[in-house]
Design an enzyme around this catalytic site. Sequence first.
Site, PDB file in Angstrom:
ATOM      1  CB  CYS A   1      -1.038  -0.127   1.238  1.00  0.00           C
ATOM      2  SG  CYS A   1      -1.793  -1.552   1.647  1.00  0.00           S
TER       3      CYS A   1
ATOM      4  N   GLY B   1       1.002 -16.499 -10.929  1.00  0.00           N
ATOM      5  CA  GLY B   1       0.427 -17.002 -11.968  1.00  0.00           C
ATOM      6  C   GLY B   1       0.589 -18.652 -11.950  1.00  0.00           C
TER       7      GLY B   1
END
Lengths: 288, 248
Positions: free
Chosen positions: A135, A245
């Site tokens: 963040c 992935g």
Amino acid sequence: MTARFSALEILTLKCRIFDIEFKNPVFLASGTFEYGLIYRNVTNKAGAICTKGITARPRGGNPPPRIFETACGLINSVGLENPGVDVFCKETLPRMRSLKTRIFVNVAGFTVGEFVEIVGSIGPRVDGFELNVSCPNVDMGGVSFGRDPDVCAEVVARVRAVTELPLIVKLTANFCDPLVIARRCMEAGADGISLINTLHAMAFDLRKKEVLIQGGLSGPAIKPFALYCVHRLKELEVPIIGVGGIMSGADAYEFLLAGASAVEIGSAILRDPYSPLRIIKELKRYTG
Amino acid sequence: MRSYRLKIVRRTTHTENIFGLDFKYSGITPWPGQFFQVRVDEGVELFLNRPISVASYKRGHLLLVVKIVGRGTRTLSMKKAGDYLTLFGPFGRRFRPAHRKSLIIAGGIGIAPLHFLAEYMARRNIDFDVLYGVRNKDEFIFRSDLKRMASRVTFVAERGYREKETVVTRIRRMDLNDFSVGYACGPREMLMALQELKLPITTYAFCEDFMGCGCGLCLGCAIMHGGVYRRICIDGPVLSLGDIDFEV
């Protein structure tokens, strides 16, 4: 420190990481399985679930479009939509207690204090925490926590002081060397590292000639890079959770070979919510 | 929700860029408004499934009608009868239409889910009219079907008829006193214009968006509705039109 499988454990995929037992090393990545309550049958068979990122205050999230497909993956810009830690503790967490898996709360702070506040509020009701240091740091002009080894170490040290539960730091690989950051996080008291978070990405609307979406890239497109990052951390000999992935048991096994103790499944879930079950089954074939 | 590996029984061509895929299907019965996530690429290049609403379901046949709008739908358009596709679903909140005189308002490919709604209402003897607009008059699909099921069907087009009209210009001149409820699906601009008209009937919008999972996990298909973000995939896709904030 790195988890090793014993002969029996290989058959069942059971593993011990941070001194706790997991039924298998296939975890559900934060943000792709919400709180594990929609497809409980999948959640219950996974090694652990990392919740959607929880912030100190409720967040509505970003305006649409939030999802955009790119070659072999997607860009998301959900913007950490979540009810905030208070509502999470009061409403969501009690419902999660019936889940038969390990629960790691993904903690997303915008200041160092918020990380401490969130972990402190949740207390010992879960199995551990995954600190999302991707963040923007509001106190430091919006630069991501995850890029600065000192700030990362400070976050870990401060959170360490309020909890004895396993602390995983989910590292970004955007504009930084995860090895440097990971080393500092471990020194500051972290129990393990998960990586990689999504990569900075964007796409344009060609007709309007303006930005269509700006967010994080995930999916098979980032897998080779994620694998490299995991392998780069191998020398630290600390528990690593590989993310990026993973679509199959073969992909998951590749991450284990690269040095990961466990993996997280993210984007694959969007294509098929049952894919973690398939990956667990396929992984057995490799490790068995 | 379940996953299915379904054989295409028939592929139909409706217009230059609208085609239909007819599957033999004996899975969970879909409801109006529900959709399937269709895998377009068994490889990973076209990574995400495409949300395609149910256009018809009867006698064990599931019909999906698709408009080619990008690479995914173009890939789908190349499928032939006999080919297999992976589908997940049905997704979306089950929508139960009211037993009252209804008006179906369709723009372009928006007719697809509304055709299924029409089938559903016709089967339950719910009286309804259809207002259906397209750009070019040769783009209408399901013409005879709609005429058979609805009490009255009004076709309007921006090109091809003597009178250039859209759904929005026509509805302004319509007497809506006969109706109690409306169901609208079409381009965003159409839905926005309908909302602005503040129709005197309760109107529901059948919404669409790019979707990640289609089942509430990823929070990708957000729509501002009644002041909060809702997920089109599980809170919708059928939502009250008046509460949608299209500006967000």
